[in-house]
Structure formats: structure tokens, C-alpha cells
Design an enzyme around this catalytic site. Structure first.
Site, PDB file in Angstrom:
ATOM      1  N   GLU A   1      56.060  45.595 -46.147  1.00  7.89           N
ATOM      2  CA  GLU A   1      56.558  44.458 -46.914  1.00  7.89           C
ATOM      3  C   GLU A   1      56.830  44.911 -48.337  1.00  7.89           C
ATOM      4  OE1 GLU A   1      54.254  40.900 -47.135  1.00  7.89           O
ATOM      5  OE2 GLU A   1      53.778  40.867 -44.985  1.00  7.89           O
TER       6      GLU A   1
ATOM      7  N   TRP B   1      60.605  41.836 -47.173  1.00  7.07           N
ATOM      8  CA  TRP B   1      60.134  40.463 -46.947  1.00  7.07           C
ATOM      9  C   TRP B   1      61.076  39.529 -47.673  1.00  7.07           C
ATOM     10  CZ3 TRP B   1      56.071  38.508 -44.063  1.00  7.07           C
ATOM     11  CH2 TRP B   1      55.868  37.121 -44.182  1.00  7.07           C
TER      12      TRP B   1
ATOM     13  N   ARG C   1      60.022  43.046 -38.149  1.00  6.92           N
ATOM     14  CA  ARG C   1      58.579  42.764 -38.095  1.00  6.92           C
ATOM     15  C   ARG C   1      58.429  41.256 -37.925  1.00  6.92           C
ATOM     16  NH1 ARG C   1      54.433  42.108 -42.410  1.00  6.92           N
ATOM     17  NH2 ARG C   1      52.416  42.837 -41.643  1.00  6.92           N
TER      18      ARG C   1
ATOM     19  N   ASN D   1      47.748  41.223 -40.260  1.00  4.98           N
ATOM     20  CA  ASN D   1      48.389  41.246 -41.567  1.00  4.98           C
ATOM     21  C   ASN D   1      47.352  41.208 -42.691  1.00  4.98           C
ATOM     22  OD1 ASN D   1      50.974  40.960 -43.169  1.00  4.98           O
ATOM     23  ND2 ASN D   1      49.874  39.151 -43.899  1.00  4.98           N
ATOM     24  N   GLU D   2      47.483  42.119 -43.646  1.00  5.68           N
ATOM     25  CA  GLU D   2      46.692  42.131 -44.892  1.00  5.68           C
ATOM     26  C   GLU D   2      45.254  41.683 -44.640  1.00  5.68           C
ATOM     27  OE1 GLU D   2      48.944  39.798 -47.689  1.00  5.68           O
ATOM     28  OE2 GLU D   2      50.697  41.120 -47.558  1.00  5.68           O
TER      29      GLU D   2
ATOM     30  N   HIS E   1      51.863  47.312 -48.379  1.00  8.58           N
ATOM     31  CA  HIS E   1      52.744  46.267 -48.889  1.00  8.58           C
ATOM     32  C   HIS E   1      52.877  46.458 -50.394  1.00  8.58           C
ATOM     33  CE1 HIS E   1      51.759  43.502 -45.234  1.00  8.58           C
ATOM     34  NE2 HIS E   1      52.302  44.667 -44.890  1.00  8.58           N
TER      35      HIS E   1
ATOM     36  N   TYR F   1      54.091  45.128 -53.851  1.00  8.03           N
ATOM     37  CA  TYR F   1      54.532  44.048 -54.733  1.00  8.03           C
ATOM     38  C   TYR F   1      54.178  44.425 -56.163  1.00  8.03           C
ATOM     39  CZ  TYR F   1      55.504  41.430 -50.471  1.00  8.03           C
ATOM     40  OH  TYR F   1      56.022  41.021 -49.259  1.00  8.03           O
TER      41      TYR F   1
END
Length: 540
Positions: free
Chosen positions: A255, A284, A82, A159-160, A226, A228
Site C-alpha cells: 500500500e 491504495w 490486492r 492487514n497491518e 505500507h 505513507y
């Protein structure tokens, strides 16, 4: 991540109640020439199931590193990269010639290229971020570098694209972006990121994904979560990803890391769940992180010979890239393996206990070789993968006592071809110890057209419960409007409540409680049964 400095997301995880995903619409009859979605799966140009295994690389900040980085990433076993690009609104614009070079390098290294526009990161909260419409302008501006590369390139629109404010606009903006790209002549598979800095704690993407997918006239959109700090338990990881898989909506973990400033993501659960569900993940990031999150570098100083602990885990650990990545069939040339294995024989059940059983089946056959089997549990029209095996047996655990289950098996070969499904087998687990390991008290305050309830979960076992999901069904037309001390979703009358971080552990002999409020058109009542982590609880 947010930006090059990768600042942590602000705000706390809210208790949000939302309906489950609707069933995804049927894909169009004719598949495009490149990547495409069919029955909730991403297929490559050869019509083979393609599961992304790879990493992110920050090309826009380190363009001189890209050519070598792609070679090194491929050597580590990845099948996808990516690539971070800039629209020019926050960083130096990556023009069409630069994009064409990146695509050529990906192809040279037999990597699928996911191209993402990073300038949208945290729009609405990050002051310099731009809306998705700017990303669309960018993609149409570099269209010449993209057209004809549908076999090799996936376009990750932005992105995001929202932070933690105004994220409800994500649905409409994403539909509009997809429509503009299709009208502009981009026929690629499109990837759309979640809001809330990519983590979707508000479930905005999850609960609107079916509508977004239906808005794509090509039916060729993949969703990107993503993971996290929001995803710090296996239960949270599996719950989120399984809802997409069960709804036949394609999703990838675009990610994730092994730690982060907003919490400690459960990378083991992310990788294991992705492998068991057959969905992609992209770690990531290769190298070059700053601002206090250098620990997210997979290698030190762009040197492939100096992997970090995170890099070693991602590439060489359990369910890691080297062990699970399969190259896209487009790189195998013409005449590659396109024949799927035969269906495995009908499975048989043995060694039944209160919480598990063993399945065995006659082997499938293939023109090259069968490399593995996927065991699925069937629940109505849904399939949930519960085990994988390199042999013709598998043990299924985590089942509830005195409960009937239905299973089936698929075979896979090295090229990624998947067989037809085997015949099904139905089995009922054995009786448990006789005393439920949990008890639930449902304290109802009924006001006719509305209600409140306090739900107390008691752990009667001698061991603490670390992470829980409580499932029950309303007896009438009740609909949840808010929840506290838990997170809940509702599909029809069925409610699934999952712990918050502060209610995660139920001590041995102890209890936790959560509350909910709701509305009803016909009075309220107490649910008849409760299951905790698949096991039946008594009512108290």
C-alpha cells in the site's frame, strides 16, 4: 490502510537502533507448482520473475463493484489486484463461495489475486481489531476456494496486524500463523504485513524478517510494507527496501499513496526505487475511500474514465503501472517464452569522474528480444541495482571520490526472463576537489563498559544538504543501545545513521548533530573515518 475510514496512525516515529537483517536461509530444493520464492525473488508458476504492479480494491465494502472494477483495473495495465476481504469479525464475512467468485474474476481478467483479511488492522490499538489467529481461522475456513489456485492467488494473512502498541509480539504471532496455515494444507505464497499500521517504524519486521522466513517450512513467504507518512524522503524509502533486497528477502510495497494524514509520502521515490530494485508495488486504492481521505481514490466514483490526480500519477506517470507492468506468465498459456537471454558481454568503464562513470557492454541475445538491462553494484556477496537501461550503456552517479567499485550487468526479455550475470568490472573514481564537503566531530564520553557520543556534521559546501546518511565503523566491540535526533542501524562494527525529519536539512555552512549511547566489552574509541551520502568527510 487502517479501515474503510482510513484513520491516521498515532504516535511519533521513534529513534530505533537495530541490527541489519541476517542472511535469508536457502529455499527448499523443490519449488512448488504455484508462486514461489527463490533467492529472494518472487517467481510465478512458470518460473518467471514476477513484479507486482497494481492496486488495492475494497471488495468487502463494495462487492457489487468488484466485477467491473477488476476489468477496469486490468485495462489500466495492472498485473495484480490486492482484494480486501473480511473474516466477519468487523464487517460482513466473505465466505468461500464469494472468495471463489473473486478468484474466478481475477483469472478472467488475467490478474494475480492477492487476498487479504482486513479485520486484523491495528490489533492492540484499534479496539475492534482481531489477532492474526482469527485470520488464520478464516483462511482455513475458506480453504476450499483456495486450494488448487496456487498459480493465481497469494494469501496476505492479515492487514497491518498491529498498531503502535505491543508490536514486539508481531514476530512470534506471524511465525505461528505461518505454521498453522502450512499444517492446515495451504501451500500458497504467503504475504505478511508489517506492524505499526503497516509502516514498521519500529523496524520490527525489518529486523526479524529472516527469522520469520526461516520459520516457513515451504520457504515461500513475502514481506509487505505500507508506505505513507513515515516514508517521506527518498533516502528512507531506499534504505528500507534495499535492506530486504540485499538480504535476499522478498518484499513488496503493498500500500502507498501520494499524500496522507500522517505525512506526505514520497510516491515518486517509492515508484522509482521499486522499479530500480525490481520489487512490486500496489497503490491504495481503486475507489470508495471515506473519512477525509477521499484523495486516495485512484478514480472518482468507481468510474475508470474519471481518474484522479493520484490515479493519473500511478497508472501513467514515470515508473507507473502502464509502463512497467508485465503480465504473469501463467496467463500466456503453455509453450510461452521460457528462455532467458544470454549473459551480456563484459562491461567496460569510461568517463570516470569523482562522483560517477559510464558503463558499456556487448549486447545479450535472446530467442525473442532483449528488452532491457539491469546494472548492479557488488559489495561482497551483496548486489545493489544502480541503473537500468534499454540500451547497452548506462551512467552511474552518486559515487564517492577515490573509491573502488565493482559492477556487473543482467539482461531481461519481455517475458521477464533474466539472464545470467555478466563478468564484473572494477573501477576507481577520480580524486575530488581536495577539500571535503563535510566535516564530522565525534565527541566521546567514555565510561569503560559504556559510552555516550555527540556527533556533529558540518556542511562545508555552498549548497544545503537535503537528507543525509552518515556511515562509520566503531574501532572496537561497541554496540549501540539508543540514539536521538537520528535513526541508526548497526551491522557488525558498521553504523548507518539517517536523519530524522527535524534534522533532515544541513544548511550551507551549517551543521546538525545527533547523539548515541552504547555498551562495550573492551573500551571505546573514535571512529577513524566518516562518509556522508557516499562522500568522505574530514574529521574535526
Amino acid at each position: 490502510m487502517r479501515t474503510r475510514k482510513l484513520a491516521a496512525a498515532t504516535g511519533t516515529i521513534l529513534a530505533v537502533c537495530a541490527s541489519l537483517l541476517a542472511v535469508a536461509p536457502t529455499a527448499r530444493a523443490a519449488d512448488p507448482a504455484g508462486f514461489h520464492v527463490r533467492d529472494g525473488r518472487l517467481l510465478d508458476a512458470g518460473g518467471k520473475d514476477f513484479v507486482m504492479r497494481g492496486v488495492n480494491h475494497a471488495h468487502t465494502w463494495y462487492p457489487a463493484r468488484t466485477d467491473q472494477a477488476l476489468k477496469d483495473i486490468k485495462a489500466k495495465g495492472a498485473n495484480t489486484v490486492r482484494v480486501v476481504l473480511s473474516t466477519g469479525d468487523q464487517w460482513t464475512r466473505n465466505g468461500a463461495a464469494d472468495v471463489a467468485h473473486v478468484v474466478a474474476e481475477c483469472k478472467e481478467n488475467r490478474l494475480i489475486c492477492v487476498l487479504e483479511a482486513h479485520d486484523t488492522t491495528g490489533y492492540g490499538e484499534a479496539g475492534a481489531a482481531v489477532p492474526l489467529g482469527k485470520a488464520v481461522d478464516y483462511w482455513l475456513g475458506v480453504k476450499d476456494a483456495l486450494v488448487g489456485q496456487e498459480k493465481y492467488v497469494i494469501v496476505n494473512i492479515g492487514n497491518e496486524p498491529y498498531g503502535n502498541t505491543n508490536h514486539s509480539a508481531w514476530t512470534g504471532d506471524t511465525k505461528t500463523a505461518i505454521a498453522r496455515l502450512r499444517a492446515g494444507g495451504l501451500d500458497h505464497t504467503l504475504m505478511v504485513d508489517a506492524p505499526n499500521w503497516g509502516q514498521d517504524w519500529s523496524f520490527t519486521m525489518r529486523d526479524n524478517a529472516a527469522g520469520v522466513f526461516a520459520a516457513d517450512p515451504d520457504a515461500n513467504t513475502v514481506f509487505d510494507i505500507h508506505m505513507y507518512g513515515v516514508y517521506d524522503t527518498a533516502a528512507e524509502v531506499r534504505d528500507y527496501l534495499s535492506r530486504f533486497v540485499n538480504a535476499k528477502l522478498p518484499i513488496v510495497v503493498g500500500e502507498f499513496g501520494d499524500m496522507h494524514s500522517d505525512g506526505n509520502p514520497d510516491e515518486d521515490a517509492i515508484m522509482a526505487t521499486a522499479q530500480s530494485l525490481g520489487i512490486g508495488y500496489l497503490g491504495w486504492s481503486w475507489s470508495g475511500n471515506g473519512g477525509g481521505v477521499e484523495y486516495l481514490d485512484l478514480v472518482q466514483g468507481f468510474d475508470a474514465s474519471r481518474p484522479t490526480a493520484w490515479g493519473q500519477r500511478l497508472f501513467d506517470g514515470a515508473n507507473g503501472i502502464r509502463a512497467t507492468a508485465r503480465e504473469a506468465s501463467v496467463f500466456s498459456g503453455t509453450g510461452g517464452d521460457t528462455t532467458a537471454p544470454t549473459a551480456p558481454g563484459a562491461p567496460a568503464v569510461s568517463d570516470v569522474t569523482a562522483s560517477g562513470l559510464r558503463l558499456s557492454w556487448p549486447a545479450a541475445t535472446d530467442d525473442t528480444a532483449v528488452t532491457g538491462y539491469d546494472v548492479v553494484r557488488l559489495d561482497g556477496g551483496r548486489e545493489t541495482q544502480v541503473a537500468t537501461s534499454a540500451t547497452t550503456t548506462a551512467t552511474v552517479t552518486g559515487l564517492a571520490a577515490e573509491t573502488t567499485y565493482t559492477f556487473a550487468v543482467y539482461a531481461r526479455d519481455a517475458a521477464g526472463n533474466r539472464s545470467p550475470r555478466s563478468a564484473t568490472v572494477t573501477a576507481t573514481t577520480a580524486r575530488g576537489s581536495g577539500t571535503a564537503a563535510c566535516a564530522v566531530e565525534y565527541r566521546l564520553s567514555d565510561w569503560g563498559s559504556s559510552f555516550n557520543a555527540e556527533v556533529v556534521i558540518r556542511n562545508r559546501s555552498a549548497q544545503p544538504i537535503d537528507g543525509w546518511e552518515l556511515v562509520f565503523a566503531f574501532p572496537g566491540t561497541q554496540r549501540i543501545t539508543s540514539v536521538w535526533n537520528a535513526r541508526a542501524t548497526q551491522e557488525g562494527s558498521t553504523v548507518r545513521a539517517v536523519h530524522e525529519s527535524w534534522t533532515r536539512t544541513i544548511p550551507a555552512g551549517g551543521s546538525v548533530s545527533f547523539g548515541l549511547s552504547g555498551s562495550s566489552a573492551g573500551g571505546n574509541g573514535v571512529p577513524a573515518a566518516f562518509t556522508l551520502n557516499g562522500g568522505t568527510c574530514s574529521r574535526s
